[in-house]
Write a protein that holds these residues in place. Structure first.
Motif, PDB file in Angstrom:
ATOM      1  N   UNK A  77       7.619 -16.386   9.878  1.00 31.92           N
ATOM      2  CA  UNK A  77       7.992 -16.373  11.296  1.00 31.92           C
ATOM      3  C   UNK A  77       9.369 -16.436  11.345  1.00 31.92           C
ATOM      4  N   UNK A  78      10.017 -15.663  12.228  1.00 34.70           N
ATOM      5  CA  UNK A  78      11.334 -15.119  12.445  1.00 34.70           C
ATOM      6  C   UNK A  78      11.905 -15.735  13.778  1.00 34.70           C
ATOM      7  N   UNK A  79      13.306 -16.104  13.907  1.00 35.75           N
ATOM      8  CA  UNK A  79      13.929 -16.478  15.121  1.00 35.75           C
ATOM      9  C   UNK A  79      13.701 -15.387  16.276  1.00 35.75           C
ATOM     10  N   UNK A  84       6.787 -11.483  10.471  1.00 37.75           N
ATOM     11  CA  UNK A  84       7.006 -10.240   9.672  1.00 37.75           C
ATOM     12  C   UNK A  84       5.975 -10.496   8.164  1.00 37.75           C
ATOM     13  N   UNK A  85       5.376  -9.336   7.970  1.00 36.16           N
ATOM     14  CA  UNK A  85       4.518  -9.369   6.851  1.00 36.16           C
ATOM     15  C   UNK A  85       4.883  -8.496   5.626  1.00 36.16           C
ATOM     16  N   UNK A  86       4.909  -8.934   4.396  1.00 39.87           N
ATOM     17  CA  UNK A  86       5.262  -8.203   3.286  1.00 39.87           C
ATOM     18  C   UNK A  86       4.631  -8.556   2.043  1.00 39.87           C
ATOM     19  N   UNK A  87       4.855  -7.790   1.099  1.00 40.10           N
ATOM     20  CA  UNK A  87       4.590  -8.104  -0.220  1.00 40.10           C
ATOM     21  C   UNK A  87       5.141  -9.511  -0.976  1.00 40.10           C
ATOM     22  N   UNK A 103       7.881 -18.759  16.922  1.00 42.25           N
ATOM     23  CA  UNK A 103       6.765 -19.566  16.070  1.00 42.25           C
ATOM     24  C   UNK A 103       7.559 -20.572  15.037  1.00 42.25           C
ATOM     25  N   UNK A 104       7.042 -21.609  15.108  1.00 37.03           N
ATOM     26  CA  UNK A 104       7.699 -22.649  13.905  1.00 37.03           C
ATOM     27  C   UNK A 104       6.635 -23.135  12.904  1.00 37.03           C
TER      28      UNK A 104
END
Length: 365
Positions: A77-79, A84-87, A103-104
């Motif tokens: 969860x970013x500012x 973001x989804x990643x490997x 989202x915190x």
């Protein structure tokens, strides 16, 4: 000379009046901060976190909460409001969803929905199809102002923290500014809430916390571990508690870790029974010294923000067991990776969460 003297007198009086009388949004409550333990005992100073590596996140900042999902992907969860989804190695990054808030904390329910505590929006459910749905943003007829951290039980019940009923991030310049106001005030309006996904009802589990933050379930799911950031401690609270005021004393709530050396932030379940806790900032002796001086705290908030006693950067995460024994302590006194809010542990890595960092930190496990 007389004119200059009068000018100085008038300016001094005006400044004094401003520092004493100018309205500020807080009504500070007096309390007594315990003497800081410093970096000693299980928290003896070390450099075990100084070798942190970074996953480049591009333009994203603030991977405040990170989780490895059943699909084998890492979610962060970013500012920006993006999740973001990643490997697991940081490749194949994509925006899974943008909530339009911040989202915190989040978790996943049995159906694969991402359950998010959004500081601006409330408690959200985000389906595999990326549709965002508000589960709840009020409780007992009042607003949930600062949804912070969340954990999903095996029975489908969702437990989350409402850090402050006084200062909503959407009204006070974001999550960090709102948290400073709440901790400076010390009115202890933070709460633990439960959302029953089957009945679609919410209730207050416990209240009276000075900035209720990270939350985790015990292995038997009968106890909640909750960070009380403003008082440097971690609580154990029974999931069966109902509208419990923790300040009044009860066998259903007890302090597990007390007088910690920093501001505890997120809580994450690790491997082998561990719980990981991160400290967003170390303690500041100036802030502790003002704990029983509410007027001085008001005066401080009238100063330019650059003069506020914001603690220095200091990287620090710990692991502990359910009995409260610290089993790992990793520090970076330089604070190269800012606001180390918690750790996400996988069999291969420790991912270090952060409120403001420009990359996702990690260490080989």
């Amino acid at each position: 000379m007389k004119k200059t003297g009068w000018t100085l007198i008038i300016a001094t009086l005006a400044l004094t009046a401003y520092l004493i009388l100018w309205p500020v949004p807080v009504e500070p409550v007096s309390w007594q901060a315990p003497a800081a333990p410093g970096y000693s005992g299980p928290h003896a100073a070390n450099n075990r976190l100084s070798g942190i590596r970074l996953i480049d996140l591009g333009d994203e900042t603030g991977p405040e909460h990170v989780a490895l999902a059943r699909d084998g992907k890492l979610y962060a969860a970013m500012a920006s409001g993006n999740i973001v989804r990643m490997n697991p190695d940081g490749t194949a990054q994509e925006v899974f969803v943008n909530t339009g808030g911040r989202v915190l904390g989040f978790g996943f329910d049995a159906a694969g929905n991402l359950i998010a505590a959004d500081a601006m929006k409330g408690l959200l459910s985000i389906g595999p199809d990326r549709a965002v749905r508000v589960l709840i943003n009020t409780v007992n007829g009042g607003p949930i102002r600062y949804a912070n951290a969340v954990v999903v039980g095996a029975n489908g019940k969702i437990y989350f923290t409402d850090a402050s009923t006084r200062f909503a991030p959407k009204d006070w310049g974001g999550t960090f500014a709102a948290s400073i106001l709440d901790i400076m005030e010390q009115s202890s309006t933070g709460r633990v809430l439960e959302y029953d996904s089957a009945r679609k009802t919410a209730r207050i589990v416990a209240r009276g916390l000075s900035f209720a933050n990270g939350i985790a379930l015990s292995q038997d799911e009968q106890t909640l571990f909750v960070n009380e950031t403003g008082r440097y401690r971690v609580w154990k609270i029974a999931v069966t508690a109902n509208d419990l005021d923790v300040t009044q004393g009860s066998p259903q709530a007890a302090v597990l870790l007390d007088n910690l050396p920093g501001y505890p932030d997120n809580l994450m379940r690790g491997l082998d029974g561990r719980l990981w806790l991160g400290f967003a900032k170390p303690r500041n002796p100036v802030i502790d010294a003002m704990s029983d001086k509410p007027l001085l705290r008001k005066v401080t908030l009238r100063l330019p923000r650059a003069l506020w006693p914001v603690p220095k950067a200091y990287g620090h995460v710990i692991a502990f067991n359910e009995e409260g024994t610290v089993t790992a302590d990793l520090q970076d006194p330089i604070g190269a990776y800012p606001e180390t809010t918690a750790v996400t542990e996988t069999p291969e890595r420790l991912y270090i969460q952060s409120l403001h960092a420009k990359g996702l930190g990690w260490l080989a496990r």
